[in-house]
Design a protein around this motif. Structure first.
Motif, PDB file in Angstrom:
ATOM      1  N   ARG A 141       0.815  -1.206   0.000  1.00  8.10           N
ATOM      2  CA  ARG A 141       0.000   0.000   0.000  1.00  8.10           C
ATOM      3  C   ARG A 141       0.856   1.266   0.000  1.00  8.10           C
ATOM      4  NH1 ARG A 141      -5.237   1.378   1.194  1.00  8.10           N
ATOM      5  NH2 ARG A 141      -5.736  -0.787   1.680  1.00  8.10           N
ATOM      6  N   SER A 142       1.865   1.331   0.863  1.00  6.14           N
ATOM      7  CA  SER A 142       2.702   2.529   0.942  1.00  6.14           C
ATOM      8  C   SER A 142       3.572   2.644  -0.308  1.00  6.14           C
ATOM      9  CB  SER A 142       3.593   2.474   2.178  1.00  6.14           C
ATOM     10  OG  SER A 142       4.592   1.470   2.037  1.00  6.14           O
ATOM     11  N   LEU A 143       4.054   3.852  -0.578  1.00  7.23           N
ATOM     12  CA  LEU A 143       4.936   4.045  -1.729  1.00  7.23           C
ATOM     13  C   LEU A 143       6.217   3.241  -1.555  1.00  7.23           C
ATOM     14  CD1 LEU A 143       5.448   5.458  -4.415  1.00  7.23           C
ATOM     15  CD2 LEU A 143       6.460   7.367  -3.142  1.00  7.23           C
ATOM     16  N   TYR A 144       6.731   3.182  -0.338  1.00  9.25           N
ATOM     17  CA  TYR A 144       7.919   2.373  -0.084  1.00  9.25           C
ATOM     18  C   TYR A 144       7.675   0.920  -0.474  1.00  9.25           C
ATOM     19  CZ  TYR A 144      11.325  -0.396   2.525  1.00  9.25           C
ATOM     20  OH  TYR A 144      12.280  -1.322   2.876  1.00  9.25           O
ATOM     21  N   ALA A 145       6.592   0.330   0.019  1.00 13.69           N
ATOM     22  CA  ALA A 145       6.296  -1.073  -0.269  1.00 13.69           C
ATOM     23  C   ALA A 145       6.042  -1.297  -1.758  1.00 13.69           C
ATOM     24  CB  ALA A 145       5.106  -1.536   0.554  1.00 13.69           C
ATOM     25  N   LEU A 146       5.322  -0.377  -2.380  1.00  7.35           N
ATOM     26  CA  LEU A 146       5.050  -0.496  -3.814  1.00  7.35           C
ATOM     27  C   LEU A 146       6.334  -0.471  -4.634  1.00  7.35           C
ATOM     28  CD1 LEU A 146       1.969   1.890  -3.954  1.00  7.35           C
ATOM     29  CD2 LEU A 146       1.927  -0.501  -4.699  1.00  7.35           C
ATOM     30  N   THR A 147       7.246   0.430  -4.277  1.00  2.08           N
ATOM     31  CA  THR A 147       8.494   0.514  -5.037  1.00  2.08           C
ATOM     32  C   THR A 147       9.409  -0.670  -4.758  1.00  2.08           C
ATOM     33  OG1 THR A 147       9.475   1.951  -3.325  1.00  2.08           O
ATOM     34  CG2 THR A 147       8.452   3.028  -5.234  1.00  2.08           C
ATOM     35  N   LYS A 148       9.378  -1.204  -3.538  1.00  8.11           N
ATOM     36  CA  LYS A 148      10.198  -2.381  -3.257  1.00  8.11           C
ATOM     37  C   LYS A 148       9.718  -3.590  -4.050  1.00  8.11           C
ATOM     38  CE  LYS A 148      13.259  -2.500  -0.872  1.00  8.11           C
ATOM     39  NZ  LYS A 148      14.688  -2.184  -1.236  1.00  8.11           N
ATOM     40  N   LEU A 149       8.392  -3.752  -4.174  1.00  7.59           N
ATOM     41  CA  LEU A 149       7.877  -4.863  -4.969  1.00  7.59           C
ATOM     42  C   LEU A 149       8.164  -4.643  -6.453  1.00  7.59           C
ATOM     43  CD1 LEU A 149       6.379  -7.545  -5.065  1.00  7.59           C
ATOM     44  CD2 LEU A 149       4.235  -6.267  -5.250  1.00  7.59           C
ATOM     45  N   SER A 150       8.008  -3.412  -6.924  1.00  2.00           N
ATOM     46  CA  SER A 150       8.315  -3.118  -8.323  1.00  2.00           C
ATOM     47  C   SER A 150       9.789  -3.365  -8.625  1.00  2.00           C
ATOM     48  CB  SER A 150       7.960  -1.659  -8.647  1.00  2.00           C
ATOM     49  OG  SER A 150       6.571  -1.433  -8.541  1.00  2.00           O
ATOM     50  N   GLY A 151      10.661  -2.914  -7.725  1.00  2.00           N
ATOM     51  CA  GLY A 151      12.082  -3.158  -7.922  1.00  2.00           C
ATOM     52  C   GLY A 151      12.411  -4.636  -7.962  1.00  2.00           C
ATOM     53  N   GLU A 152      11.758  -5.406  -7.088  1.00  2.00           N
ATOM     54  CA  GLU A 152      11.967  -6.851  -7.064  1.00  2.00           C
ATOM     55  C   GLU A 152      11.517  -7.490  -8.374  1.00  2.00           C
ATOM     56  OE1 GLU A 152       9.415 -10.229  -4.920  1.00  2.00           O
ATOM     57  OE2 GLU A 152      10.636  -9.103  -3.469  1.00  2.00           O
ATOM     58  N   ASP A 153      10.314  -7.157  -8.818  1.00  2.00           N
ATOM     59  CA  ASP A 153       9.784  -7.750 -10.055  1.00  2.00           C
ATOM     60  C   ASP A 153      10.654  -7.405 -11.261  1.00  2.00           C
ATOM     61  OD1 ASP A 153       7.658  -8.919  -8.731  1.00  2.00           O
ATOM     62  OD2 ASP A 153       6.240  -7.319  -9.211  1.00  2.00           O
ATOM     63  N   ILE A 154      11.065  -6.152 -11.335  1.00  2.00           N
ATOM     64  CA  ILE A 154      11.882  -5.712 -12.470  1.00  2.00           C
ATOM     65  C   ILE A 154      13.254  -6.377 -12.433  1.00  2.00           C
ATOM     66  CG2 ILE A 154      13.085  -3.702 -13.430  1.00  2.00           C
ATOM     67  CD1 ILE A 154      10.543  -2.078 -12.601  1.00  2.00           C
ATOM     68  N   ALA A 155      13.854  -6.474 -11.252  1.00  2.00           N
ATOM     69  CA  ALA A 155      15.163  -7.109 -11.132  1.00  2.00           C
ATOM     70  C   ALA A 155      15.103  -8.572 -11.556  1.00  2.00           C
ATOM     71  CB  ALA A 155      15.672  -6.989  -9.703  1.00  2.00           C
ATOM     72  N   LEU A 156      14.064  -9.273 -11.139  1.00  2.00           N
ATOM     73  CA  LEU A 156      13.932 -10.685 -11.502  1.00  2.00           C
ATOM     74  C   LEU A 156      13.723 -10.849 -13.007  1.00  2.00           C
ATOM     75  CD1 LEU A 156      11.735 -11.890  -8.506  1.00  2.00           C
ATOM     76  CD2 LEU A 156      14.121 -12.531  -8.960  1.00  2.00           C
ATOM     77  N   ARG A 157      12.953  -9.948 -13.603  1.00  2.00           N
ATOM     78  CA  ARG A 157      12.759  -9.999 -15.054  1.00  2.00           C
ATOM     79  C   ARG A 157      14.076  -9.743 -15.794  1.00  2.00           C
ATOM     80  NH1 ARG A 157      11.775 -12.097 -19.623  1.00  2.00           N
ATOM     81  NH2 ARG A 157      11.754 -10.594 -21.345  1.00  2.00           N
ATOM     82  N   LEU A 158      14.841  -8.739 -15.337  1.00  2.00           N
ATOM     83  CA  LEU A 158      16.102  -8.431 -15.999  1.00  2.00           C
ATOM     84  C   LEU A 158      17.110  -9.559 -15.811  1.00  2.00           C
ATOM     85  CD1 LEU A 158      16.468  -4.634 -15.193  1.00  2.00           C
ATOM     86  CD2 LEU A 158      15.939  -5.678 -17.401  1.00  2.00           C
TER      87      LEU A 158
END
Length: 322
Positions: A141-158
Protein backbone atom coordinates in the motif's frame (compact mmCIF):
# COMPACT_ATOMS: atom_id res chain seq x y z
CA UNK A 1 35.65 -12.86 -3.01
CA UNK A 2 35.08 -9.23 -4.04
CA UNK A 3 31.62 -7.91 -3.25
CA UNK A 4 30.25 -4.60 -4.47
CA UNK A 5 27.71 -3.36 -1.93
CA UNK A 6 25.37 -0.46 -2.63
CA UNK A 7 23.83 1.41 0.28
CA UNK A 8 27.03 0.65 2.20
CA UNK A 9 26.57 3.60 4.56
CA UNK A 10 23.05 2.64 5.56
CA UNK A 11 21.85 0.52 8.45
CA UNK A 12 21.87 -2.91 6.79
CA UNK A 13 24.71 -1.98 4.45
CA UNK A 14 27.01 -1.01 7.30
CA UNK A 15 26.31 -4.25 9.14
CA UNK A 16 26.86 -6.26 5.96
CA UNK A 17 30.13 -4.51 5.13
CA UNK A 18 31.47 -5.24 8.62
CA UNK A 19 30.47 -8.91 8.41
CA UNK A 20 31.98 -9.38 4.95
CA UNK A 21 35.26 -7.81 6.04
CA UNK A 22 35.31 -9.93 9.21
CA UNK A 23 35.30 -13.08 7.12
CA UNK A 24 38.04 -11.86 4.83
CA UNK A 25 36.16 -10.61 1.77
CA UNK A 26 37.09 -7.52 -0.23
CA UNK A 27 34.29 -4.96 -0.24
CA UNK A 28 33.60 -2.04 -2.56
CA UNK A 29 31.09 0.10 -0.71
CA UNK A 30 28.96 2.49 -2.72
CA UNK A 31 26.70 5.18 -1.31
CA UNK A 32 25.76 8.84 -1.65
CA UNK A 33 27.58 9.66 1.57
CA UNK A 34 30.25 7.94 3.63
CA UNK A 35 29.40 6.69 7.11
CA UNK A 36 31.05 8.39 10.10
CA UNK A 37 32.59 5.12 11.28
CA UNK A 38 33.55 3.74 7.87
CA UNK A 39 35.77 0.63 8.00
CA UNK A 40 39.51 1.34 8.03
CA UNK A 41 40.24 -2.16 6.71
CA UNK A 42 42.55 -2.20 3.69
CA UNK A 43 40.09 -4.59 2.03
CA UNK A 44 37.40 -1.87 2.04
CA UNK A 45 37.11 0.69 -0.73
CA UNK A 46 34.43 3.35 -0.54
CA UNK A 47 33.08 5.06 -3.65
CA UNK A 48 30.73 8.03 -3.34
CA UNK A 49 28.09 7.86 -6.06
CA UNK A 50 24.45 8.61 -6.74
CA UNK A 51 23.11 5.44 -8.30
CA UNK A 52 19.85 7.14 -9.24
CA UNK A 53 21.94 8.58 -12.08
CA UNK A 54 21.94 6.02 -14.91
CA UNK A 55 25.35 4.56 -15.61
CA UNK A 56 26.77 5.37 -12.19
CA UNK A 57 27.61 1.77 -11.38
CA UNK A 58 29.28 1.19 -14.77
CA UNK A 59 31.97 3.72 -13.88
CA UNK A 60 32.78 1.78 -10.70
CA UNK A 61 32.73 -1.69 -12.27
CA UNK A 62 35.06 -0.81 -15.14
CA UNK A 63 38.38 -2.50 -14.47
CA UNK A 64 37.11 -4.28 -11.34
CA UNK A 65 36.79 -8.04 -11.00
CA UNK A 66 33.63 -8.33 -8.89
CA UNK A 67 32.25 -11.70 -7.85
CA UNK A 68 28.91 -10.53 -6.48
CA UNK A 69 26.80 -7.40 -6.18
CA UNK A 70 24.53 -6.84 -3.19
CA UNK A 71 21.94 -4.12 -3.74
CA UNK A 72 21.10 -2.64 -0.34
CA UNK A 73 20.53 1.00 -1.31
CA UNK A 74 16.96 2.18 -0.68
CA UNK A 75 14.89 5.08 0.54
CA UNK A 76 12.60 3.93 3.32
CA UNK A 77 10.03 6.64 2.88
CA UNK A 78 7.40 7.82 5.32
CA UNK A 79 4.20 9.58 4.28
CA UNK A 80 5.84 13.00 4.44
CA UNK A 81 8.49 11.97 1.91
CA UNK A 82 5.84 10.31 -0.26
CA UNK A 83 4.20 13.72 -0.56
CA UNK A 84 7.44 15.69 -0.85
CA UNK A 85 9.53 13.58 -3.22
CA UNK A 86 7.75 10.59 -4.74
CA UNK A 87 9.92 10.71 -7.86
CA UNK A 88 13.07 10.48 -5.75
CA UNK A 89 11.78 7.39 -3.95
CA UNK A 90 10.93 5.70 -7.26
CA UNK A 91 14.29 6.69 -8.76
CA UNK A 92 16.26 4.94 -6.00
CA UNK A 93 14.01 1.97 -5.21
CA UNK A 94 13.10 1.10 -8.79
CA UNK A 95 15.19 2.95 -11.37
CA UNK A 96 18.55 2.50 -9.63
CA UNK A 97 17.81 -1.19 -9.07
CA UNK A 98 17.06 -1.77 -12.75
CA UNK A 99 20.19 0.07 -13.84
CA UNK A 100 22.35 -1.76 -11.30
CA UNK A 101 21.20 -5.17 -12.55
CA UNK A 102 21.94 -4.11 -16.11
CA UNK A 103 25.37 -2.80 -15.11
CA UNK A 104 26.24 -5.97 -13.23
CA UNK A 105 25.34 -8.11 -16.24
CA UNK A 106 27.17 -5.79 -18.64
CA UNK A 107 30.39 -6.08 -16.65
CA UNK A 108 30.27 -9.83 -16.19
CA UNK A 109 28.98 -10.08 -12.62
CA UNK A 110 26.91 -13.24 -12.50
CA UNK A 111 25.69 -13.17 -8.88
CA UNK A 112 23.36 -10.44 -7.59
CA UNK A 113 21.42 -10.20 -4.32
CA UNK A 114 18.64 -7.63 -4.05
CA UNK A 115 17.65 -6.66 -0.52
CA UNK A 116 13.92 -6.06 -0.40
CA UNK A 117 11.38 -5.89 2.38
CA UNK A 118 8.61 -7.87 4.02
CA UNK A 119 6.64 -4.64 3.62
CA UNK A 120 5.67 -5.93 0.16
CA UNK A 121 3.10 -8.21 1.82
CA UNK A 122 1.20 -5.06 2.75
CA UNK A 123 -2.41 -5.57 3.77
CA UNK A 124 -2.04 -9.35 3.60
CA UNK A 125 0.22 -9.13 6.65
CA UNK A 126 -2.85 -8.41 8.77
CA UNK A 127 -5.06 -11.08 7.21
CA UNK A 128 -2.73 -14.08 6.97
CA UNK A 129 -1.50 -16.24 9.84
CA UNK A 130 2.00 -16.50 8.35
CA UNK A 131 3.69 -14.67 5.46
CA UNK A 132 4.97 -17.20 2.96
CA UNK A 133 6.83 -16.47 -0.30
CA UNK A 134 4.68 -18.87 -2.33
CA UNK A 135 1.29 -18.68 -0.63
CA UNK A 136 0.97 -15.04 0.45
CA UNK A 137 0.03 -12.58 -2.26
CA UNK A 138 1.89 -9.26 -1.97
CA UNK A 139 -0.53 -6.39 -1.38
CA UNK A 140 1.63 -3.30 -0.87
CA UNK A 141 0.00 0.00 0.00
CA UNK A 142 2.70 2.53 0.94
CA UNK A 143 4.94 4.05 -1.73
CA UNK A 144 7.92 2.37 -0.08
CA UNK A 145 6.30 -1.07 -0.27
CA UNK A 146 5.05 -0.50 -3.81
CA UNK A 147 8.49 0.51 -5.04
CA UNK A 148 10.20 -2.38 -3.26
CA UNK A 149 7.88 -4.86 -4.97
CA UNK A 150 8.31 -3.12 -8.32
CA UNK A 151 12.08 -3.16 -7.92
CA UNK A 152 11.97 -6.85 -7.06
CA UNK A 153 9.78 -7.75 -10.06
CA UNK A 154 11.88 -5.71 -12.47
CA UNK A 155 15.16 -7.11 -11.13
CA UNK A 156 13.93 -10.68 -11.50
CA UNK A 157 12.76 -10.00 -15.05
CA UNK A 158 16.10 -8.43 -16.00
CA UNK A 159 17.95 -11.37 -14.46
CA UNK A 160 16.08 -13.62 -16.90
CA UNK A 161 16.85 -11.26 -19.76
CA UNK A 162 20.58 -11.18 -19.00
CA UNK A 163 20.77 -14.79 -17.75
CA UNK A 164 22.35 -13.92 -14.41
CA UNK A 165 21.85 -15.44 -10.95
CA UNK A 166 19.73 -13.01 -8.94
CA UNK A 167 18.08 -13.65 -5.59
CA UNK A 168 15.48 -11.29 -4.16
CA UNK A 169 15.41 -11.11 -0.36
CA UNK A 170 12.46 -9.91 1.72
CA UNK A 171 13.79 -8.73 5.07
CA UNK A 172 11.77 -8.64 8.26
CA UNK A 173 11.67 -5.59 10.54
CA UNK A 174 15.31 -5.02 11.52
CA UNK A 175 16.89 -3.38 14.54
CA UNK A 176 20.27 -3.43 16.23
CA UNK A 177 23.84 -2.15 15.92
CA UNK A 178 24.59 0.30 13.08
CA UNK A 179 21.03 1.70 13.13
CA UNK A 180 21.18 5.49 13.10
CA UNK A 181 19.79 8.53 11.35
CA UNK A 182 21.00 8.44 7.74
CA UNK A 183 18.65 10.74 5.86
CA UNK A 184 17.36 7.86 3.74
CA UNK A 185 15.45 5.94 6.40
CA UNK A 186 12.38 7.80 7.64
CA UNK A 187 11.02 4.95 9.75
CA UNK A 188 13.48 4.03 12.52
CA UNK A 189 12.69 0.76 14.26
CA UNK A 190 10.61 0.77 17.42
CA UNK A 191 13.47 -0.66 19.53
CA UNK A 192 15.72 2.14 18.26
CA UNK A 193 13.09 4.72 19.19
CA UNK A 194 12.74 3.19 22.66
CA UNK A 195 16.49 3.32 23.30
CA UNK A 196 16.65 6.90 22.04
CA UNK A 197 13.88 7.96 24.42
CA UNK A 198 15.48 6.04 27.29
CA UNK A 199 18.77 7.78 26.66
CA UNK A 200 17.03 11.14 27.07
CA UNK A 201 15.40 9.94 30.31
CA UNK A 202 12.03 10.30 28.60
CA UNK A 203 9.41 7.75 29.73
CA UNK A 204 8.41 5.42 26.91
CA UNK A 205 4.72 5.28 26.07
CA UNK A 206 3.81 2.36 23.81
CA UNK A 207 0.62 2.55 21.74
CA UNK A 208 0.20 -1.23 22.32
CA UNK A 209 2.29 -4.21 23.36
CA UNK A 210 3.20 -4.72 19.66
CA UNK A 211 4.13 -8.37 19.18
CA UNK A 212 6.19 -9.14 16.07
CA UNK A 213 9.06 -11.27 14.80
CA UNK A 214 11.54 -8.41 15.28
CA UNK A 215 14.71 -9.24 13.31
CA UNK A 216 18.05 -8.51 14.95
CA UNK A 217 20.47 -7.17 12.36
CA UNK A 218 23.09 -9.85 13.02
CA UNK A 219 20.55 -12.52 12.10
CA UNK A 220 19.54 -10.48 9.05
CA UNK A 221 23.16 -10.39 7.90
CA UNK A 222 23.57 -14.11 8.60
CA UNK A 223 20.57 -14.86 6.39
CA UNK A 224 21.85 -12.67 3.58
CA UNK A 225 25.29 -14.26 3.68
CA UNK A 226 23.79 -17.74 3.81
CA UNK A 227 22.03 -16.98 0.53
CA UNK A 228 25.20 -15.49 -0.93
CA UNK A 229 27.08 -18.68 -0.10
CA UNK A 230 24.43 -21.33 -0.80
CA UNK A 231 25.41 -23.46 -3.81
CA UNK A 232 21.86 -24.59 -4.47
CA UNK A 233 19.04 -22.07 -4.28
CA UNK A 234 15.83 -23.54 -5.62
CA UNK A 235 13.89 -20.28 -5.54
CA UNK A 236 14.28 -16.71 -6.73
CA UNK A 237 12.67 -15.07 -3.67
CA UNK A 238 13.46 -15.72 -0.01
CA UNK A 239 12.21 -14.26 3.23
CA UNK A 240 14.93 -13.46 5.77
CA UNK A 241 13.28 -13.10 9.16
CA UNK A 242 13.75 -13.79 12.84
CA UNK A 243 11.93 -16.97 13.72
CA UNK A 244 11.35 -15.47 17.18
CA UNK A 245 8.34 -13.44 18.30
CA UNK A 246 8.22 -11.03 21.22
CA UNK A 247 6.54 -7.76 22.06
CA UNK A 248 7.86 -4.27 22.65
CA UNK A 249 6.38 -4.59 26.12
CA UNK A 250 8.72 -7.56 26.63
CA UNK A 251 11.60 -5.45 25.31
CA UNK A 252 10.82 -2.59 27.70
CA UNK A 253 10.41 -4.90 30.67
CA UNK A 254 13.79 -6.48 30.05
CA UNK A 255 15.41 -3.09 29.42
CA UNK A 256 14.05 -1.89 32.77
CA UNK A 257 15.87 -4.77 34.44
CA UNK A 258 19.13 -3.64 32.83
CA UNK A 259 18.66 0.11 33.27
CA UNK A 260 17.32 1.16 36.67
CA UNK A 261 15.12 4.21 36.39
CA UNK A 262 13.89 3.42 32.90
CA UNK A 263 10.15 4.14 32.84
CA UNK A 264 7.63 2.78 30.39
CA UNK A 265 3.93 2.02 30.04
CA UNK A 266 1.34 1.05 27.46
CA UNK A 267 -0.48 4.32 26.87
CA UNK A 268 -2.86 3.38 24.03
CA UNK A 269 -2.99 4.63 20.43
CA UNK A 270 -3.49 8.28 21.32
CA UNK A 271 -0.86 8.48 24.05
CA UNK A 272 2.12 6.72 22.50
CA UNK A 273 5.48 8.32 21.73
CA UNK A 274 6.83 5.32 19.77
CA UNK A 275 5.71 5.18 16.13
CA UNK A 276 4.67 1.65 15.14
CA UNK A 277 3.67 2.71 11.58
CA UNK A 278 1.01 -0.01 11.35
CA UNK A 279 -2.43 -0.03 12.98
CA UNK A 280 -2.09 -3.64 14.17
CA UNK A 281 0.32 -6.50 14.66
CA UNK A 282 1.65 -8.16 11.53
CA UNK A 283 1.72 -11.93 10.98
CA UNK A 284 5.15 -13.58 11.35
CA UNK A 285 7.28 -14.10 8.27
CA UNK A 286 8.05 -17.71 7.34
CA UNK A 287 11.70 -18.74 7.07
CA UNK A 288 11.01 -22.38 6.17
CA UNK A 289 12.23 -21.93 2.60
CA UNK A 290 15.43 -20.22 3.76
CA UNK A 291 16.20 -22.86 6.39
CA UNK A 292 15.60 -25.68 3.91
CA UNK A 293 17.92 -24.29 1.23
CA UNK A 294 20.69 -22.76 3.37
CA UNK A 295 22.54 -23.16 6.66
CA UNK A 296 20.69 -20.20 8.20
CA UNK A 297 19.54 -20.66 11.78
CA UNK A 298 18.47 -17.55 13.72
CA UNK A 299 20.34 -16.98 16.98
CA UNK A 300 19.09 -13.73 18.45
CA UNK A 301 15.95 -14.07 20.49
CA UNK A 302 15.06 -11.13 22.75
CA UNK A 303 17.54 -11.84 25.60
CA UNK A 304 20.42 -12.47 23.20
CA UNK A 305 19.59 -9.46 21.04
CA UNK A 306 19.27 -6.98 23.90
CA UNK A 307 22.40 -8.27 25.63
CA UNK A 308 24.38 -7.90 22.41
CA UNK A 309 22.94 -4.48 21.64
CA UNK A 310 23.69 -3.04 25.07
CA UNK A 311 27.24 -4.43 24.83
CA UNK A 312 27.81 -2.62 21.54
CA UNK A 313 30.87 -0.30 21.89
CA UNK A 314 29.89 3.02 23.41
CA UNK A 315 26.55 1.79 24.69
CA UNK A 316 27.10 2.36 28.40
CA UNK A 317 23.93 4.41 28.20
CA UNK A 318 21.00 3.64 25.87
CA UNK A 319 21.37 7.05 24.23
CA UNK A 320 24.80 6.06 22.99
CA UNK A 321 23.68 2.98 21.12
CA UNK A 322 24.38 3.79 17.44
Amino acid sequence: MTVLLTGASGFIGSALAAALLDRGERVIGVDRTSMPDAPSDAAYRFVQADLARPGGLDEILVGERVDAVILAAAITADVARERRDPAGVVAVNVGAVADAVRAAATHGVRRVLLLGSGAVYGDEAFAATVLDEAKTRPAPRSLYALTKLSGEDIALRLAETFDIDLTAIRLGTCFGPFERETGARDTPSAPFQILRLAGKDTPVRLPRAARRDWLYVRDAVAGILALLDAPNRRHRVYNVAAGFEWSLADFCARLAQERPGFAWAIAGPQGGNVDLYDPGDRAPISIARLMTDTSYRPRYDLPAALDDLLAWPGSTRPAEVP
